[in-house]
Design an enzyme around this catalytic site. Sequence first.
Site, mmCIF file in Angstrom:
data_model
loop_
_atom_site.group_PDB
_atom_site.id
_atom_site.type_symbol
_atom_site.label_atom_id
_atom_site.label_comp_id
_atom_site.label_asym_id
_atom_site.label_seq_id
_atom_site.Cartn_x
_atom_site.Cartn_y
_atom_site.Cartn_z
ATOM 1 N N GLY A 149 0.816 -1.189 0.000
ATOM 2 C CA GLY A 149 0.000 0.000 0.000
ATOM 3 C C GLY A 149 0.855 1.247 0.000
ATOM 4 O O GLY A 149 2.051 1.204 0.310
ATOM 5 N N CYS A 150 0.224 2.368 -0.350
ATOM 6 C CA CYS A 150 0.970 3.622 -0.447
ATOM 7 C C CYS A 150 1.447 4.078 0.921
ATOM 8 O O CYS A 150 2.632 4.379 1.108
ATOM 9 C CB CYS A 150 0.108 4.682 -1.123
ATOM 10 S SG CYS A 150 -1.537 4.902 -0.411
ATOM 11 N N PHE A 151 0.548 4.113 1.902
ATOM 12 C CA PHE A 151 0.954 4.529 3.249
ATOM 13 C C PHE A 151 1.973 3.558 3.848
ATOM 14 O O PHE A 151 2.966 3.983 4.444
ATOM 15 C CB PHE A 151 -0.259 4.662 4.171
ATOM 16 C CG PHE A 151 -1.126 5.847 3.892
ATOM 17 C CD1 PHE A 151 -0.603 7.137 3.929
ATOM 18 C CD2 PHE A 151 -2.479 5.708 3.607
ATOM 19 C CE1 PHE A 151 -1.403 8.250 3.692
ATOM 20 C CE2 PHE A 151 -3.284 6.809 3.370
ATOM 21 C CZ PHE A 151 -2.754 8.086 3.416
ATOM 22 N N THR A 153 4.178 1.713 2.363
ATOM 23 C CA THR A 153 5.489 1.894 1.736
ATOM 24 C C THR A 153 6.226 3.057 2.367
ATOM 25 O O THR A 153 7.388 2.946 2.777
ATOM 26 C CB THR A 153 5.315 2.148 0.218
ATOM 27 O OG1 THR A 153 4.739 0.990 -0.380
ATOM 28 C CG2 THR A 153 6.643 2.476 -0.440
ATOM 29 N N CYS A 154 5.547 4.188 2.443
ATOM 30 C CA CYS A 154 6.207 5.387 2.949
ATOM 31 C C CYS A 154 6.482 5.269 4.447
ATOM 32 O O CYS A 154 7.551 5.662 4.924
ATOM 33 C CB CYS A 154 5.342 6.601 2.643
ATOM 34 S SG CYS A 154 6.187 8.170 2.858
#
Lengths: 346, 346, 346, 346
Positions: A149-151, A153-154
Amino acid sequence: MIKVGIIGSTGYAGGELARLLLQRDDIEIKWYGSRSYTGQKYASLYPNMYKIVDEECMDDNMKELAGQVDVVFTATPQGLCASLVDEEILSMVKVIDLSADFRIKDVSVYEEWYKLTHAAPQFIGEAVYGLPEVNRDKVKTARLIANPGCFPTCSFLSVYPLVKEGLVDPGTIIIDAKSGTSGAGRGAKMDSLYCEVNENIKAYGVGTHRHTPEIEEQLSYAAGRPVTISFTPHLVPMNRGILVTAYGSLTKEVTYEEVKAVYDKYYEDEYFVRVLEKDVVPQTRWVEGSNFADVNFKIDPRTRRIVMMGAIDNMVKGAAGQAIQNMNLMFGLPENTGLKQIPVFP
Amino acid sequence: MIKVGIIGSTGYAGGELARLLLQRDDIEIKWYGSRSYTGQKYASLYPNMYKIVDEECMDDNMKELAGQVDVVFTATPQGLCASLVDEEILSMVKVIDLSADFRIKDVSVYEEWYKLTHAAPQFIGEAVYGLPEVNRDKVKTARLIANPGCFPTCSFLSVYPLVKEGLVDPGTIIIDAKSGTSGAGRGAKMDSLYCEVNENIKAYGVGTHRHTPEIEEQLSYAAGRPVTISFTPHLVPMNRGILVTAYGSLTKEVTYEEVKAVYDKYYEDEYFVRVLEKDVVPQTRWVEGSNFADVNFKIDPRTRRIVMMGAIDNMVKGAAGQAIQNMNLMFGLPENTGLKQIPVFP
Amino acid sequence: MIKVGIIGSTGYAGGELARLLLQRDDIEIKWYGSRSYTGQKYASLYPNMYKIVDEECMDDNMKELAGQVDVVFTATPQGLCASLVDEEILSMVKVIDLSADFRIKDVSVYEEWYKLTHAAPQFIGEAVYGLPEVNRDKVKTARLIANPGCFPTCSFLSVYPLVKEGLVDPGTIIIDAKSGTSGAGRGAKMDSLYCEVNENIKAYGVGTHRHTPEIEEQLSYAAGRPVTISFTPHLVPMNRGILVTAYGSLTKEVTYEEVKAVYDKYYEDEYFVRVLEKDVVPQTRWVEGSNFADVNFKIDPRTRRIVMMGAIDNMVKGAAGQAIQNMNLMFGLPENTGLKQIPVFP
Amino acid sequence: MIKVGIIGSTGYAGGELARLLLQRDDIEIKWYGSRSYTGQKYASLYPNMYKIVDEECMDDNMKELAGQVDVVFTATPQGLCASLVDEEILSMVKVIDLSADFRIKDVSVYEEWYKLTHAAPQFIGEAVYGLPEVNRDKVKTARLIANPGCFPTCSFLSVYPLVKEGLVDPGTIIIDAKSGTSGAGRGAKMDSLYCEVNENIKAYGVGTHRHTPEIEEQLSYAAGRPVTISFTPHLVPMNRGILVTAYGSLTKEVTYEEVKAVYDKYYEDEYFVRVLEKDVVPQTRWVEGSNFADVNFKIDPRTRRIVMMGAIDNMVKGAAGQAIQNMNLMFGLPENTGLKQIPVFP
């Protein structure tokens, strides 16, 4: 020539996959899947690709598709990918799933947070969590990738080195994340209208966002024990970008140089993770349109906490770019093939 | 390997030149010139290029620079390029000037609109107006390119075919243009602050904008007689993009198909100019980050006028991209080398 | 105490009516009509009014409503108001219609542009076009107000004095308008999503926008003869505001002072129309949240044209504010009662 | 009629003071002070006030000013107010200081965080921290008000009830704040340019922001013991608004109802603090242009933490509005006089 199919090609992540893949000479997109727009010209939905893509949207017939391509990307709502894969499919094509279906190893956790019955739990075990910076070798040989997921990953890239090295007490981690609006998708919802998002910031999914268990699982592997975190995403009036500001208590007194060395240990050979110089904060504008993750930290001796920060483009390193990074590894290509775009500014 | 120098590399156009050129294997940037930031790390000004560019900014010593490179781009305030070039320089390197110094053949017109004394009028004659879609052959052999302005590029491409073919009365042309804020440059001015630009639209330079005579000169060549137009630019709260809405009276009754055929005559072989399908309007989002110019038109039988529309990215086709397009031609390369980026959306 | 009902209170214009009226001590809103949200708390749809409005949304039963209030505002889709009014209703309450149903005197023109059959053509004749700066006296005694469109209000106020005085040839008028996104309404449409509108500008309804005949009709009254214009609206990434840039040929040579005197003749006693100082351009930010219309002009001697410019807040002077201005007149109140808000900046 | 002087009237906070005060009948602004623009028409700097304010900017001669007005607002850089006040001034006029000069009782803390020598430490003791929700009675009789900072106002109101009642361990409090760009002021800086702020989010002043000790001091009073917090502000691409997301560990197990009762205990009689309904998150758009502070919370049983959230308009409740709220109290007026504006949306 690698032949590619995209299921869910008309959402924002699907569009970004197309955009990035079309710029390569070694890739051919054979199938622009879209349940909603089957039969319609793809470029009528993404006029940025006018005169570049002439194809029409196809349905999501996985069986037919699997016979024509080498790899399928699924950029689809939760649950769909799990309903499309089976042993036959996986023996025919590699599958890179941009949804959450195969990200969480404990199916009961998935079902609880996603309010879905998992349609293919038998493949959860073999699916590889596609964060190359951590699982590079497993990615290379995988049939099925759970693209992060995007969150997650970051968030993960921001705190991973310190958790792994035990410098931060994982039970104290609080992740306050901020996302551009493309993360909400291209569906027509009142909450995503320009006038509702513009000139506004809000938290959402407080205490209940589905990316929480995904972050916790990965951090648990790093910590070697179960980790529970606080995670709060916010919606920011911009198109792209995720910024993570993570807080954690230091387990001992450390200097800037010591912490910097820990980040460098994990990232100095990573093409896509840039540890910034001292006192330089990650900003989403400096990674926009690229697959970079910029990270940095600030020790706060007053509170004995450390602030760990990271910035990515949610559409690239947070979705399509990372999926392609995984594809490159699966096909034995240099990891950054087709992903060396310099961030677009302004 | 083509060796490149950029004078004025820290402005937005200079930054875009660097970004686009750095993604090529056949180009080496040898000189990041910046009068204001000499000695400072280039990537500290453009952190998007962190870990990609390690060089420091250099001064604007054209003589020294000319000995080291094959081509110099000047992305500098009006008047500077003219003060730097001389016969010796032009015999050593190709010069592509992104300012207006060599765009206008009549030096008195230049001096009147720009309120400057031209420092090198002897080179105005040989300078080639670098709009490849019109002057491709001359560009190939030029030593000195006057890279077109952003508004003139978009305005001219939108109306050129109809003026050239005599379908529009050039004396009736009114061009209403809208630009993103990057066109105002990176200088710290109150009028360019976020809170002053955001949630606002305004006209500026009404009746006096310096791009007016540039557009008129080019249209005069197309019409075969002197053309005077109305031109009004507007500032739009977005980073990039120019949209032109041009109005003109038809010289005779025409059908959609006839006008479409005229646009196609001039543009169907042009890689960078996309004539859109019927009733599809140009939008800046569909060209952002690319060198494309999207154009279209609408006949209004009620008023016997035609509305001609065009959209470009002011930083790419309106500045750095077009400069590189010219460079490609000057070095015998395929015109779209390094310029095939698909527009970034969203 | 004036008792008010709003039909269509949950759209943006309805919300703005509520916001403006709630700040007055002499008004009581008795009926928050909403076909879509009947029974739902109004403040759940407009949380800016939390703890200020406790009422629930009502249906659009005009008969019942008319018995309870003194004036009804209809902020509804085209055709609805016409279907709700009849002689009985109009004898009970004043009606101020924010839709286009009663703006155009020639019912065939209305039906052609709006693709609707008019349900109450018998009232078109008596309906007063509610632009107080022109029709003040008629407004005072009207039963039924056709509240002007947002583009027509801004367009007309910008060019009216010069057309009325014959200084501009009305047949040459070209109106290029730019609007914020609230004009597109609160309906969930893909084209209105944040990511689709942000970082973009486009024209729409080129040659076919429904406000065209409305502007033409009003200009025809001013000119004393039929007027046909070109009108092109554009969508700008901002919430509120309309900017009009209008072009016309001068009928004779004029000085700045002469034209200024003409604007002053019509507007110096108008509270809401501000003729700006020389060379100051109208900007939407300077009228945001207010009922002001800022206008100015620039003579272009090169082309013998004049550029006439105007800025309004489309939600206030372009909709709810003007409706209240009309209401004030109809109830014998000072015209600017409750409408003296200073524009909000930044 | 209360006579008012504003020193620093041309900054954004000064402009907001003027805008809010000009809409009142009981206030007369006698002095638009501006060191930078002395002698220039005020409305040329704030054209939203064109035809409303005709005055020119005055200097900052406090002695002269004090003789003409009843109250002086100082919306000036740190240190200036302290250099202007003395016993004579304070005996003549009430002073409401929007800078930080008198907010912090321990002058050494002020001098350490602000890198300034305090010019008038003798008045720190008597200055009242102007947060009416906490210090209402002291405000009423004060001569000198230290108007709270924007972040402290929003942060404190969000967490105050739980700290005061001992439900949150104050040592665990982490405040992650997000601000619109007007907080950066109207000065021309590259970092505040539209293209630098737009499409971006970043943290700033990590671990070092000057509002930290102000928040800590006020929380220490509430907790009854010294409190140290983590505070990280972020810059968001919007004009106005602050959102605070604060995290703290619960000192015991609590239910939603128990916590709600605590918030209500402190705020149910407060006009400007709105405790939202269950699961409704504060959003800056719902307070924009108003003096409201919207607060709410979410218990996270997984982590035994609570997320406390608040939203204000940084220009109103975070600056000018709160200053006027204090002025109202000092002059014996109803606290919300002239401050009942409903938030502007969209």
